[in-house]
Scaffold this motif. Structure first.
Motif, mmCIF file in Angstrom:
data_model
loop_
_atom_site.group_PDB
_atom_site.id
_atom_site.type_symbol
_atom_site.label_atom_id
_atom_site.label_comp_id
_atom_site.label_asym_id
_atom_site.label_seq_id
_atom_site.Cartn_x
_atom_site.Cartn_y
_atom_site.Cartn_z
ATOM 1 N N UNK A 2 1.898 6.973 -7.063
ATOM 2 C CA UNK A 2 0.944 7.932 -7.683
ATOM 3 C C UNK A 2 -0.074 7.374 -8.489
ATOM 4 N N UNK A 3 -0.855 8.224 -9.319
ATOM 5 C CA UNK A 3 -2.036 7.756 -9.761
ATOM 6 C C UNK A 3 -1.682 7.171 -11.379
ATOM 7 N N UNK A 4 -0.523 7.254 -11.936
ATOM 8 C CA UNK A 4 -0.139 6.686 -13.086
ATOM 9 C C UNK A 4 0.138 5.265 -12.894
ATOM 10 N N UNK A 5 0.451 4.726 -11.932
ATOM 11 C CA UNK A 5 0.803 3.360 -11.542
ATOM 12 C C UNK A 5 -0.542 2.673 -10.783
ATOM 13 N N UNK A 6 -1.726 3.125 -11.033
ATOM 14 C CA UNK A 6 -2.722 2.612 -10.268
ATOM 15 C C UNK A 6 -3.131 1.147 -10.692
ATOM 16 N N UNK A 7 -2.635 0.727 -12.060
ATOM 17 C CA UNK A 7 -2.944 -0.631 -12.531
ATOM 18 C C UNK A 7 -1.947 -1.545 -12.141
ATOM 19 N N UNK A 8 -0.677 -0.958 -11.275
ATOM 20 C CA UNK A 8 0.453 -1.685 -10.958
ATOM 21 C C UNK A 8 0.319 -2.936 -10.101
ATOM 22 N N UNK B 250 0.875 -1.358 -0.123
ATOM 23 C CA UNK B 250 0.140 -0.115 0.048
ATOM 24 C C UNK B 250 1.009 1.277 -0.048
ATOM 25 N N UNK B 251 1.964 1.248 0.684
ATOM 26 C CA UNK B 251 2.766 2.496 0.774
ATOM 27 C C UNK B 251 3.362 2.740 -0.656
ATOM 28 N N UNK B 252 4.012 1.538 -1.394
ATOM 29 C CA UNK B 252 4.565 1.820 -2.551
ATOM 30 C C UNK B 252 3.426 2.060 -3.614
ATOM 31 N N UNK B 253 2.419 1.799 -3.507
ATOM 32 C CA UNK B 253 1.382 2.258 -4.348
ATOM 33 C C UNK B 253 0.871 3.670 -4.453
ATOM 34 N N UNK B 254 0.901 3.947 -2.988
ATOM 35 C CA UNK B 254 0.623 5.462 -2.654
ATOM 36 C C UNK B 254 1.676 6.468 -3.140
ATOM 37 N N UNK B 255 2.964 5.926 -2.942
ATOM 38 C CA UNK B 255 4.129 6.723 -3.332
ATOM 39 C C UNK B 255 4.244 6.737 -4.812
#
Length: 153
Positions: A56-62, A49-54
């Protein structure tokens, strides 16, 4: 989850655990192990969750599973066929192409029977000599068998 452990191996592990820890300490060991696994999962989820929030929105499908090269290739190369690679792959006959190239190099006519995958009959070799190498090889008669080379097999 059980890393491909079968029922017989599971029974052997349980018997081994009873023998090593004893029946009195075994419930406490099982609780400690499950608590440890639960904490590792919580730590892993919070790190994700920390990595996803860092990011940003460009990597929401990561997805972290995409970091595995096999999964990444399957998802981005094999599932999406934007270039029409499946159609090209299905229309390409490698054996036929190789036999056509070999026939062109050897100066022979293409044989439709050979492109179906049946083994080709090699023509007899010309007598040795400098000028004979450049001449076109003669094809054997229909009933004639090619010479057998025991060292080549």
């Amino acid at each position: 989850m059980f890393f491909d452990i079968g029922p017989l191996e599971m029974i052997a592990l349980i018997i081994l655990a009873v023998l090593v820890f004893g029946p009195e300490k075994l419930p406490k060991v099982v609780q400690d192990v499950t608590r440890f696994i639960r904490k590792v999962r919580e730590f892993s989820d919070s790190a994700k969750q920390d990595i996803r929030s860092e990011l940003g929105p460009e990597f929401k499908d990561f997805e972290f599973e995409d970091l595995n090269p096999k999964t990444f290739a399957r998802k981005h190369i094999l599932d999406k066929d934007e270039l029409g690679l499946k159609e090209i792959r299905s229309s390409f006959d490698l054996r036929k192409e190789i036999t056509e190239v070999a026939d062109a190099v050897n100066g022979r006519e293409s044989d439709p029977v050979r492109s179906t995958g049946t083994p080709a009959v090699a023509p007899p070799l010309a007598p040795s000599g400098g000028s004979d190498l450049l001449r076109k090889r003669e094809s054997p008669a229909a009933q004639e068998r090619p010479p057998f080379d025991a060292d080549a097999t």
